[in-house]
Design a protein around this motif. Sequence first.
Motif, PDB file in Angstrom:
ATOM      1  N   ASP A 181      -0.655   2.179  -2.180  1.00 37.63           N
ATOM      2  CA  ASP A 181      -0.662   3.106  -3.160  1.00 37.63           C
ATOM      3  C   ASP A 181       0.584   4.048  -3.244  1.00 37.63           C
ATOM      4  O   ASP A 181       1.005   4.214  -4.367  1.00 37.63           O
ATOM      5  CB  ASP A 181      -1.953   3.819  -3.181  1.00 37.63           C
ATOM      6  CG  ASP A 181      -2.529   4.639  -2.016  1.00 37.63           C
ATOM      7  OD1 ASP A 181      -1.607   4.361  -1.117  1.00 37.63           O
ATOM      8  OD2 ASP A 181      -3.459   5.093  -1.941  1.00 37.63           O
ATOM      9  N   GLY A 263       1.424   1.405  -6.502  1.00 40.84           N
ATOM     10  CA  GLY A 263       0.694   2.319  -7.302  1.00 40.84           C
ATOM     11  C   GLY A 263      -0.701   2.008  -7.495  1.00 40.84           C
ATOM     12  O   GLY A 263      -1.644   2.796  -8.000  1.00 40.84           O
ATOM     13  N   GLU A 264      -1.023   0.691  -6.979  1.00 37.34           N
ATOM     14  CA  GLU A 264      -2.387  -0.082  -7.187  1.00 37.34           C
ATOM     15  C   GLU A 264      -3.130   0.512  -6.006  1.00 37.34           C
ATOM     16  O   GLU A 264      -2.737   1.076  -5.101  1.00 37.34           O
ATOM     17  CB  GLU A 264      -2.113  -1.435  -7.131  1.00 37.34           C
ATOM     18  CG  GLU A 264      -1.424  -1.892  -8.622  1.00 37.34           C
ATOM     19  CD  GLU A 264      -0.880  -3.442  -8.081  1.00 37.34           C
ATOM     20  OE1 GLU A 264      -0.998  -4.293  -9.224  1.00 37.34           O
ATOM     21  OE2 GLU A 264      -0.171  -3.522  -7.163  1.00 37.34           O
ATOM     22  N   PRO A 265      -4.592   0.356  -5.983  1.00 40.22           N
ATOM     23  CA  PRO A 265      -5.538   0.823  -4.944  1.00 40.22           C
ATOM     24  C   PRO A 265      -4.951   0.023  -3.466  1.00 40.22           C
ATOM     25  O   PRO A 265      -4.574  -1.070  -3.702  1.00 40.22           O
ATOM     26  CB  PRO A 265      -7.006   0.373  -5.198  1.00 40.22           C
ATOM     27  CG  PRO A 265      -6.607   0.364  -6.715  1.00 40.22           C
ATOM     28  CD  PRO A 265      -5.345  -0.175  -7.003  1.00 40.22           C
ATOM     29  N   TYR A 266      -5.070   0.811  -2.334  1.00 35.36           N
ATOM     30  CA  TYR A 266      -4.615   0.691  -1.137  1.00 35.36           C
ATOM     31  C   TYR A 266      -5.143  -1.082  -0.811  1.00 35.36           C
ATOM     32  O   TYR A 266      -6.215  -1.179  -0.612  1.00 35.36           O
ATOM     33  CB  TYR A 266      -4.800   1.358   0.041  1.00 35.36           C
ATOM     34  CG  TYR A 266      -4.265   1.150   1.186  1.00 35.36           C
ATOM     35  CD1 TYR A 266      -2.985   1.357   1.443  1.00 35.36           C
ATOM     36  CD2 TYR A 266      -5.134   0.573   2.194  1.00 35.36           C
ATOM     37  CE1 TYR A 266      -2.562   1.036   2.975  1.00 35.36           C
ATOM     38  CE2 TYR A 266      -4.690   0.254   3.498  1.00 35.36           C
ATOM     39  CZ  TYR A 266      -3.332   0.396   3.512  1.00 35.36           C
ATOM     40  OH  TYR A 266      -3.171   0.050   5.121  1.00 35.36           O
TER      41      TYR A 266
END
Length: 453
Positions: A181, A263-266
């Motif tokens: 993220d 930038g997306e959920p880990y």
Amino acid sequence: PVGGELASHQWRTEHFNNPWLLGAAVLVRDETAINYNWGYNAPAPGVAAENFSVRWTGSVYFGLNTEYTFYATSDDGVRVWIDGGLLIDRWQDQSATTVSAKRYLTEGTHPVIVEYYDRTGPAVIQFWWEPGAPPSPPSVQPFEIIVDDQDPGFQKAGPTSSWYFRSVGYKGHTYWTYNSDAQLYNSAKWFPQLPQAGNYQVYAFVPKQRADTKNARYRIYHSGQEHSYSIDQSIYFDKWVSLGTYYFAANSTEYVYLDDITGEPYASKKIGFDAVKFVSTAQPGPAVTPAPPPVTPVTPTPTCSIAPILGFGQVWNTNPTVRQRLGCPTQAEISTWSAEETFIGGYMFWRGDLRLIYAVYNNGTWQSFVDNWDEGQMESDPAIVPPAGRYQPKRGFGKVWREQAGVRDKLSWATAEERGLQASWQAYNGGLMLWTQTLGVFVLYNDGTWIQP
């Protein structure tokens, strides 16, 4: 004028009963040409015969990547703006006089604004242009260089335990990893061995498996510059995807970079690291970024009649490339009410005094548009629903984003709401500089490319 382009363009025309373009227009209408010799008569019913002014605003299509010569004959004053850059400035009482100026334009639509006033006596205004010779075809033979993920030019970094591979993709092999993220873990670089300097269109190969991130952020390092381009890998299946066209100096410091920060959920998405291709511009295909203009750029001297100052002056004085490509200012720096909005794929800026909108893309290109949105029109489209944490642009930004071909595809969703603010602008022979307190200085060149020094 013989041989000039004078008619067949739609102009929004505003007439004012004063010579300063102030207050509400007494007449607004559409016209197809700027070619008038009113003599001692009024331009139209309700408009004064003396001490009046007119503004024409149009979105004009230019069919060539070439240098154009623009002409204006006026009695009395005239100003011409193209893409927000002041091109002709003859704002003075005078008998009928013809002036001209040259400007390189890329093929496509450009906002053109013509302002005119008449003090007393005869009233005359004509505006037209002539294209220069079309650019010569490239003399080099087309070729392409491919750096695969198993070639020596591919270098990956990060913990080996979080690198995986799959027997898919270009040549049946691709590396992949899970996304992060915010913190950097894994990254890769593709170093091409280019045989000569020039413009190359860059492609990334996206495999059909192990590549489902919606925000793979590629960075292209070329000729001392850096540009970014994000793609949604989840919508491509064994396909070459263009990252734009860029000028490469053909040295060992140039490469394409990709890391695991999306930038997306880990660890919710996978990123594919496959081949990257560099295609010379002689190769047929769509050009995302125009090549530099085939004309000699203006080389400014210390005797510019208007000297850049403050932040613009610092950029201009300390960056020889910027100074050479921009040339001298055509007007003093101005501060005007503006707006900005950030997007996944770039930025949008609004300039209030000229009602122009600029779309600045992460692939290193930019466009400008006339702001045709008015109060009372639809602010946004309720049928367009952005994903969580993203925004649909509104008002003038939204109208351009929805209606102008290619803008939405390049910018994608907004990452924040539009912000109104004071911004600084300055026009140069070779382009524009703009500054906002939140985003800094942008240099927009007349060839449709931009940098952030």
